[in-house]
Design a protein around this motif. Structure first.
Motif, mmCIF file in Angstrom:
data_model
loop_
_atom_site.group_PDB
_atom_site.id
_atom_site.type_symbol
_atom_site.label_atom_id
_atom_site.label_comp_id
_atom_site.label_asym_id
_atom_site.label_seq_id
_atom_site.Cartn_x
_atom_site.Cartn_y
_atom_site.Cartn_z
ATOM 1 N N ALA A 239 -23.677 -3.765 -35.479
ATOM 2 C CA ALA A 239 -22.386 -3.780 -36.172
ATOM 3 C C ALA A 239 -21.291 -4.338 -35.277
ATOM 4 C CB ALA A 239 -22.031 -2.368 -36.643
ATOM 5 N N ILE A 240 -21.235 -3.906 -34.029
ATOM 6 C CA ILE A 240 -20.176 -4.394 -33.147
ATOM 7 C C ILE A 240 -20.440 -5.843 -32.751
ATOM 8 C CG2 ILE A 240 -21.224 -3.554 -31.006
ATOM 9 C CD1 ILE A 240 -17.471 -3.583 -31.933
ATOM 10 N N ALA A 241 -21.703 -6.243 -32.660
ATOM 11 C CA ALA A 241 -22.010 -7.646 -32.360
ATOM 12 C C ALA A 241 -21.529 -8.554 -33.486
ATOM 13 C CB ALA A 241 -23.510 -7.818 -32.143
ATOM 14 N N ARG A 242 -21.690 -8.122 -34.732
ATOM 15 C CA ARG A 242 -21.210 -8.928 -35.867
ATOM 16 C C ARG A 242 -19.696 -9.052 -35.830
ATOM 17 N NH1 ARG A 242 -25.268 -5.983 -38.596
ATOM 18 N NH2 ARG A 242 -23.740 -4.492 -39.405
ATOM 19 N N LEU A 243 -19.018 -7.970 -35.533
ATOM 20 C CA LEU A 243 -17.561 -8.014 -35.480
ATOM 21 C C LEU A 243 -17.088 -8.906 -34.336
ATOM 22 C CD1 LEU A 243 -14.881 -6.975 -36.600
ATOM 23 C CD2 LEU A 243 -15.090 -5.001 -35.083
ATOM 24 N N ALA A 244 -17.742 -8.813 -33.186
ATOM 25 C CA ALA A 244 -17.344 -9.628 -32.037
ATOM 26 C C ALA A 244 -17.600 -11.109 -32.274
ATOM 27 C CB ALA A 244 -18.088 -9.157 -30.788
ATOM 28 N N ALA A 245 -18.588 -11.422 -33.106
ATOM 29 C CA ALA A 245 -18.891 -12.826 -33.392
ATOM 30 C C ALA A 245 -17.840 -13.468 -34.290
ATOM 31 C CB ALA A 245 -20.273 -12.928 -34.049
ATOM 32 N N ALA B 55 -29.644 -7.402 -25.126
ATOM 33 C CA ALA B 55 -30.050 -8.325 -26.179
ATOM 34 C C ALA B 55 -29.043 -8.362 -27.313
ATOM 35 C CB ALA B 55 -31.427 -7.925 -26.715
ATOM 36 N N ALA B 56 -28.318 -7.258 -27.511
ATOM 37 C CA ALA B 56 -27.300 -7.201 -28.566
ATOM 38 C C ALA B 56 -25.981 -7.824 -28.123
ATOM 39 C CB ALA B 56 -27.074 -5.753 -28.988
ATOM 40 N N GLY B 57 -25.908 -8.281 -26.857
ATOM 41 C CA GLY B 57 -24.703 -8.960 -26.384
ATOM 42 C C GLY B 57 -23.744 -8.099 -25.595
#
Length: 277
Positions: free
Chosen positions: A42-48, A98-100
């Protein structure tokens, strides 16, 4: 044009964007935030696709089985990763990488459940170091903050608030670990303890970073006046306050003017950090 320095906003080093409204960041005076506990995907999507600012993150809290905050209703599903042993730590840190993730967050809250043994914290630090990921710790309960510098932890997610550290302990920490402030989330004795610890840590040359624990209660999605006031109460003013806020570079899309001022170069009023068109 008024004299000063163009910046791209300030940094909040402790937020939980799954518990706040990140849309408000676009019109805030922040240029970067560090999320210290969210479901990794979820946080990776927001950061992208961030709302106008830079988002760095830790991913999930790493905690022992049954440790804080695994039993907290506020913790989103997937935001806590229980770690049982060194082999599990290798897997968990690899998952966050791996999740960034750019940092690893561990929980060490002795007041709320089990905590990692020294050996496992040290192992997590070594594993994370291999991947270039500094470890940040939530340290709560008697003696927990004092454990972290010797184990290689790079920052405390909260300035110590459980107990007043001795002057010797503060001095020893000052050259080894950074403290993220989060002073304004406390009340009463805990607030007094945290401010006193920060005052002496700063006086010893310790690195303090502005952080609010955004998402913990009704906090502004912007610079927090209460946090700034608490930092000033702890003796952090003027240029030192600006360093604590870690300004980020201005861009064409996001520029603020920070006027030059001898007495105190930061004032949270909009006229001081006004967006330049």
């Amino acid at each position: 044009m008024a004299e000063g320095t163009f910046i791209g906003g300030f940094t909040d080093h402790h937020v939980h964007l799954q518990l706040a409204d990140p849309a408000g960041l676009a019109d805030s005076r922040l240029g970067r935030v560090l999320d210290l506990g969210s479901e990794p995907d979820a946080i990776a999507r927001l950061a992208a696709d961030p709302p106008g600012i830079s988002i760095s993150y830790a991913g999930a809290f790493l905690t022992p089985p049954g440790g804080y905050p695994s039993d907290r209703a506020w913790a989103p599903a997937g935001s806590v990763r229980e770690v049982a042993d060194r082999e599990d730590a290798e897997t968990a840190v690899a998952e966050m990488s791996a999740a960034g993730a750019s940092v690893i967050k561990i929980a060490s809250n002795h007041d709320a459940g089990p905590v990692f043994a020294d050996e496992l914290i040290h192992a997590i630090v070594r594993i994370a170091d291999r991947l270039g990921l500094p470890v940040v710790a939530h340290a709560e309960g008697a003696g927990q903050a004092q454990r972290m510098p010797a184990l290689g932890v790079r920052a405390l997610a909260h300035a110590p608030f459980t107990e007043r550290l001795s002057d010797a302990e503060v001095s020893a920490q000052a050259g080894r670990i950074a403290w993220i402030s989060t002073l304004a989330i406390h009340e009463g004795e805990a607030r007094e303890i945290a401010i006193d610890n920060v005052r002496r840590f700063h006086a010893h040359g310790g690195t303090v970073r502005y952080g609010t624990d955004l998402g913990n209660g009704d906090l502004p999605v912007d610079l927090n006046p209460a946090e700034i006031a608490a930092l000033r109460e702890a003796g952090i003013t003027g240029a030192a306050l600006i360093r604590t806020l870690v300004p980020v570079a201005a861009t064409v899309e996001r520029r603020f003017l920070l006027p030059a001022r001898d007495a105190d170069p930061f004032d949270i009023e909009p006229a001081v950090a006004a967006r330049i068109s």
